[in-house]
Write a protein that holds these residues in place. Structure first.
Motif, PDB file in Angstrom:
ATOM      1  N   PRO A  10       0.841  -1.198   0.000  1.00 34.50           N
ATOM      2  CA  PRO A  10       0.000   0.000   0.000  1.00 34.50           C
ATOM      3  C   PRO A  10       0.877   1.249   0.000  1.00 34.50           C
ATOM      4  CG  PRO A  10       0.133  -0.876   2.208  1.00 34.50           C
ATOM      5  CD  PRO A  10       0.931  -1.805   1.313  1.00 34.50           C
ATOM      6  N   SER A  11       0.259   2.393   0.186  1.00 35.93           N
ATOM      7  CA  SER A  11       0.980   3.661   0.225  1.00 35.93           C
ATOM      8  C   SER A  11       1.973   3.706   1.384  1.00 35.93           C
ATOM      9  CB  SER A  11      -0.015   4.818   0.372  1.00 35.93           C
ATOM     10  OG  SER A  11      -0.650   4.745   1.638  1.00 35.93           O
ATOM     11  N   ARG A  12       2.905   4.607   1.296  1.00 33.24           N
ATOM     12  CA  ARG A  12       3.906   4.800   2.356  1.00 33.24           C
ATOM     13  C   ARG A  12       3.217   5.111   3.680  1.00 33.24           C
ATOM     14  NH1 ARG A  12       5.506   9.170   4.449  1.00 33.24           N
ATOM     15  NH2 ARG A  12       4.697  10.497   2.799  1.00 33.24           N
ATOM     16  N   LEU A  13       2.209   5.962   3.658  1.00 34.12           N
ATOM     17  CA  LEU A  13       1.488   6.307   4.884  1.00 34.12           C
ATOM     18  C   LEU A  13       0.831   5.086   5.522  1.00 34.12           C
ATOM     19  CD1 LEU A  13      -0.332   9.720   4.273  1.00 34.12           C
ATOM     20  CD2 LEU A  13       1.482   9.235   5.920  1.00 34.12           C
ATOM     21  N   ASP A  49       3.802   2.625  11.252  1.00 37.70           N
ATOM     22  CA  ASP A  49       3.318   2.011  12.487  1.00 37.70           C
ATOM     23  C   ASP A  49       2.891   3.032  13.537  1.00 37.70           C
ATOM     24  OD1 ASP A  49       3.489  -0.664  11.691  1.00 37.70           O
ATOM     25  OD2 ASP A  49       5.594  -0.792  12.243  1.00 37.70           O
ATOM     26  N   ALA A  50       3.616   4.134  13.661  1.00 36.98           N
ATOM     27  CA  ALA A  50       3.250   5.166  14.643  1.00 36.98           C
ATOM     28  C   ALA A  50       1.911   5.804  14.263  1.00 36.98           C
ATOM     29  CB  ALA A  50       4.349   6.225  14.739  1.00 36.98           C
ATOM     30  N   LEU A  51       1.721   6.061  12.983  1.00 36.68           N
ATOM     31  CA  LEU A  51       0.454   6.616  12.508  1.00 36.68           C
ATOM     32  C   LEU A  51      -0.679   5.610  12.707  1.00 36.68           C
ATOM     33  CD1 LEU A  51      -1.065   8.930  11.157  1.00 36.68           C
ATOM     34  CD2 LEU A  51      -0.321   8.018   8.932  1.00 36.68           C
ATOM     35  N   ALA A  52      -0.397   4.331  12.476  1.00 32.67           N
ATOM     36  CA  ALA A  52      -1.408   3.285  12.682  1.00 32.67           C
ATOM     37  C   ALA A  52      -1.864   3.260  14.136  1.00 32.67           C
ATOM     38  CB  ALA A  52      -0.860   1.928  12.269  1.00 32.67           C
ATOM     39  N   LEU A  53      -0.930   3.374  15.059  1.00 33.77           N
ATOM     40  CA  LEU A  53      -1.263   3.407  16.483  1.00 33.77           C
ATOM     41  C   LEU A  53      -2.145   4.619  16.801  1.00 33.77           C
ATOM     42  CD1 LEU A  53      -0.972   2.464  19.434  1.00 33.77           C
ATOM     43  CD2 LEU A  53       1.199   3.735  19.503  1.00 33.77           C
ATOM     44  N   THR A  54      -1.776   5.768  16.282  1.00 30.97           N
ATOM     45  CA  THR A  54      -2.552   6.988  16.522  1.00 30.97           C
ATOM     46  C   THR A  54      -3.963   6.864  15.948  1.00 30.97           C
ATOM     47  OG1 THR A  54      -0.544   8.334  16.504  1.00 30.97           O
ATOM     48  CG2 THR A  54      -2.627   9.483  16.123  1.00 30.97           C
ATOM     49  N   VAL A  55      -4.079   6.380  14.723  1.00 29.78           N
ATOM     50  CA  VAL A  55      -5.400   6.236  14.096  1.00 29.78           C
ATOM     51  C   VAL A  55      -6.257   5.250  14.883  1.00 29.78           C
ATOM     52  CG1 VAL A  55      -6.584   5.319  12.053  1.00 29.78           C
ATOM     53  CG2 VAL A  55      -4.727   6.978  11.791  1.00 29.78           C
ATOM     54  N   TYR A  56      -5.659   4.134  15.284  1.00 27.57           N
ATOM     55  CA  TYR A  56      -6.412   3.126  16.038  1.00 27.57           C
ATOM     56  C   TYR A  56      -6.930   3.700  17.358  1.00 27.57           C
ATOM     57  CZ  TYR A  56      -7.586  -1.100  18.610  1.00 27.57           C
ATOM     58  OH  TYR A  56      -8.259  -2.044  19.346  1.00 27.57           O
ATOM     59  N   THR A  57      -6.052   4.323  18.129  1.00 27.46           N
ATOM     60  CA  THR A  57      -6.463   4.826  19.448  1.00 27.46           C
ATOM     61  C   THR A  57      -7.450   5.986  19.327  1.00 27.46           C
ATOM     62  OG1 THR A  57      -4.445   6.168  19.613  1.00 27.46           O
ATOM     63  CG2 THR A  57      -4.405   4.008  20.652  1.00 27.46           C
ATOM     64  N   ARG A  58      -7.258   6.855  18.342  1.00 27.78           N
ATOM     65  CA  ARG A  58      -8.209   7.960  18.152  1.00 27.78           C
ATOM     66  C   ARG A  58      -9.572   7.452  17.686  1.00 27.78           C
ATOM     67  NH1 ARG A  58      -5.388  13.368  15.635  1.00 27.78           N
ATOM     68  NH2 ARG A  58      -3.853  13.623  17.299  1.00 27.78           N
ATOM     69  N   THR A  59      -9.562   6.437  16.831  1.00 23.51           N
ATOM     70  CA  THR A  59     -10.838   5.881  16.368  1.00 23.51           C
ATOM     71  C   THR A  59     -11.581   5.225  17.513  1.00 23.51           C
ATOM     72  OG1 THR A  59      -9.932   5.539  14.145  1.00 23.51           O
ATOM     73  CG2 THR A  59     -11.919   4.299  14.719  1.00 23.51           C
ATOM     74  N   ALA A  60     -10.870   4.458  18.327  1.00 21.93           N
ATOM     75  CA  ALA A  60     -11.498   3.808  19.477  1.00 21.93           C
ATOM     76  C   ALA A  60     -12.101   4.858  20.410  1.00 21.93           C
ATOM     77  CB  ALA A  60     -10.483   2.943  20.214  1.00 21.93           C
ATOM     78  N   ALA A  61     -11.360   5.926  20.689  1.00 22.83           N
ATOM     79  CA  ALA A  61     -11.862   6.988  21.565  1.00 22.83           C
ATOM     80  C   ALA A  61     -13.079   7.680  20.947  1.00 22.83           C
ATOM     81  CB  ALA A  61     -10.756   8.006  21.845  1.00 22.83           C
ATOM     82  N   LEU A  62     -13.008   7.994  19.666  1.00 27.72           N
ATOM     83  CA  LEU A  62     -14.108   8.662  18.977  1.00 27.72           C
ATOM     84  C   LEU A  62     -15.390   7.832  19.042  1.00 27.72           C
ATOM     85  CD1 LEU A  62     -15.073  10.952  16.928  1.00 27.72           C
ATOM     86  CD2 LEU A  62     -14.477   9.295  15.150  1.00 27.72           C
TER      87      LEU A  62
END
Length: 186
Positions: free
Chosen positions: A158-161, A165-178
């Motif tokens: 997939p894309s570089r983004l 892994d750090a971005l994946a962690l942030t997206v996961y935790t923010r999504t769970a909180a949201l």
């Protein structure tokens, strides 16, 4: 929340976590999210990723960019989920390809509605589009990597983004909180 994000990212995230919380999945369950190669067109601020899709209200809205970004955040969340799943379970992102007769073409607006007919000759049938998700569900042994992106029944890059892994962690935790979901522990 933006509707495309709700359908492409929030709904699968909520369903997966609800099934996990209820212990409704078998120890060797395979979670398969529908993805898209279009995620490479995503527009996501890696320093402050928008997991709700609301930042599009402050920027020029473009249907394809919103769709692509919703697929990217879903890929990222699945990447992190793969590290948190119980041993034996897997999560995948399956790109069915450009399938004829989907809402992407028939419900498109603006420029996409005008250009959609140009892509019809390159579209595949629904039977061809389900091959990758069915392969992911049935292959023995379970395909690797868990959390990966698959197209044409094989792993793809997939894309570089999407590999951050750090971005994946942030997206996961923010999504769970949201969404008010208890994140799985690593």
């Amino acid at each position: 929340m933006e509707r495309t994000y709700a359908l492409n990212h929030h709904a699968p995230f909520l369903l997966t976590h609800a099934l996990l919380a209820e212990k409704a999945l078998t120890p060797d369950a395979r979670i398969i999210n529908m993805s898209s190669f279009v995620e490479k067109r995503a527009r996501l601020d890696a320093t402050d990723p928008d997991v709700a899709g609301t930042s599009w209200n402050r920027r020029f809205f473009h249907q394809m960019n919103v769709y692509a970004t919703s697929k990217l955040v879903s890929l990222l969340a699945a990447r992190e989920l793969a590290h948190r799943l119980p041993d034996g379970m897997s999560v995948y992102n399956a790109d069915p390809g450009m399938v004829k007769g989907t809402g992407m073409n028939s419900n498109a607006g603006g420029l996409m509605r005008l250009t959609a007919p140009l892509f019809r000759p390159f579209s595949i049938t629904p039977d061809e589009g389900v091959r990758t998700p069915v392969w992911l569900a049935r292959a023995s042994p379970a395909p690797r990597p868990s959390g990966g992106f698959f197209s044409r029944s094989r792993p793809e890059t997939p894309s570089r983004l999407a590999l951050d892994d750090a971005l994946a962690l942030t997206v996961y935790t923010r999504t769970a909180a949201l969404l008010g979901v208890e994140p799985l522990t690593r």
